[in-house]
Design an enzyme around this catalytic site. Structure first.
Site, short mmCIF file in Angstrom:
data_model
loop_
_atom_site.label_atom_id
_atom_site.label_comp_id
_atom_site.label_asym_id
_atom_site.label_seq_id
_atom_site.Cartn_x
_atom_site.Cartn_y
_atom_site.Cartn_z
N CYS A 50 1.05 -1.24 0.14
CA CYS A 50 -0.08 0.03 -0.06
C CYS A 50 0.78 1.23 -0.07
CB CYS A 50 -0.92 0.04 1.07
SG CYS A 50 -2.30 -1.34 1.27
N THR A 51 1.92 1.24 0.80
CA THR A 51 2.97 2.38 0.66
C THR A 51 3.53 2.68 -0.59
OG1 THR A 51 3.41 2.06 3.10
CG2 THR A 51 5.15 3.09 1.70
#
Length: 162
Positions: A50-51
């Site tokens: 997600c980062t």
């Protein structure tokens, strides 16, 4: 927070919604009329994939802007966690908190998932492109992060990947 109960279907008007943004504000999809909108749904702030996805959108943010395209991230994390995530990675776009997964359900991304033999309901990484008139024109479901943002950018600017 009001949520329209129409489901997301490519070729139809995208379901409008209102969710809490960072800083306690509320943001509605309808306020971006006249702009293309990229809605990217991601499972959890501050996790590796997600980062990476969020940072890829950050790195392409100016290019999206040149093509009248707004980027919005949505997850089930609370707005306070979004604030920490956005500050740590200097994310320039809105992150919206769908803590009750109502919008995730509208867009069909709240699904049964399996991990190590365990089944649970969760958010499936997906992205949607909405045109200036509010019509859902393209979707990417259960996607891989690598190369995804470039594919979305190409679609937003009308450039074929082929």
């Amino acid at each position: 927070m009001a949520v329209i109960k129409a489901k997301a279907i490519v070729g139809k008007k995208a379901p409008d919604f209102t969710l809490q943004a960072m800083g306690g504000r509320e943001v509605s999809l309808s306020q971006f009329a006249g702009h293309k909108v990229v809605l990217f749904f991601y499972p959890k702030d501050l996790t590796p994939a997600c980062t990476q996805q969020s940072c890829d959108f950050r790195d392409a943010y100016a290019e999206f802007g040149k093509h009248n395209t707004v980027v919005i991230g949505i997850s089930n994390d609370p707005a306070e966690r979004h604030e920490r995530f956005a500050a740590k990675y200097e994310l320039p776009f809105e992150l919206l908190a769908d803590t009750e997964h109502r919008v995730c359900e509208l867009y069909g991304v709240w699904q049964l998932k399996k991990l190590y033999g365990r089944e649970y309901m969760g958010l499936v990484r997906s992205t949607f492109l909405i045109d200036e008139k509010g019509k859902l024109v393209q979707e990417w479901r259960n996607l891989r992060v690598k190369g995804h943002v470039q594919e979305v950018l190409n679609a937003a600017i009308g450039k074929s990947d082929k």
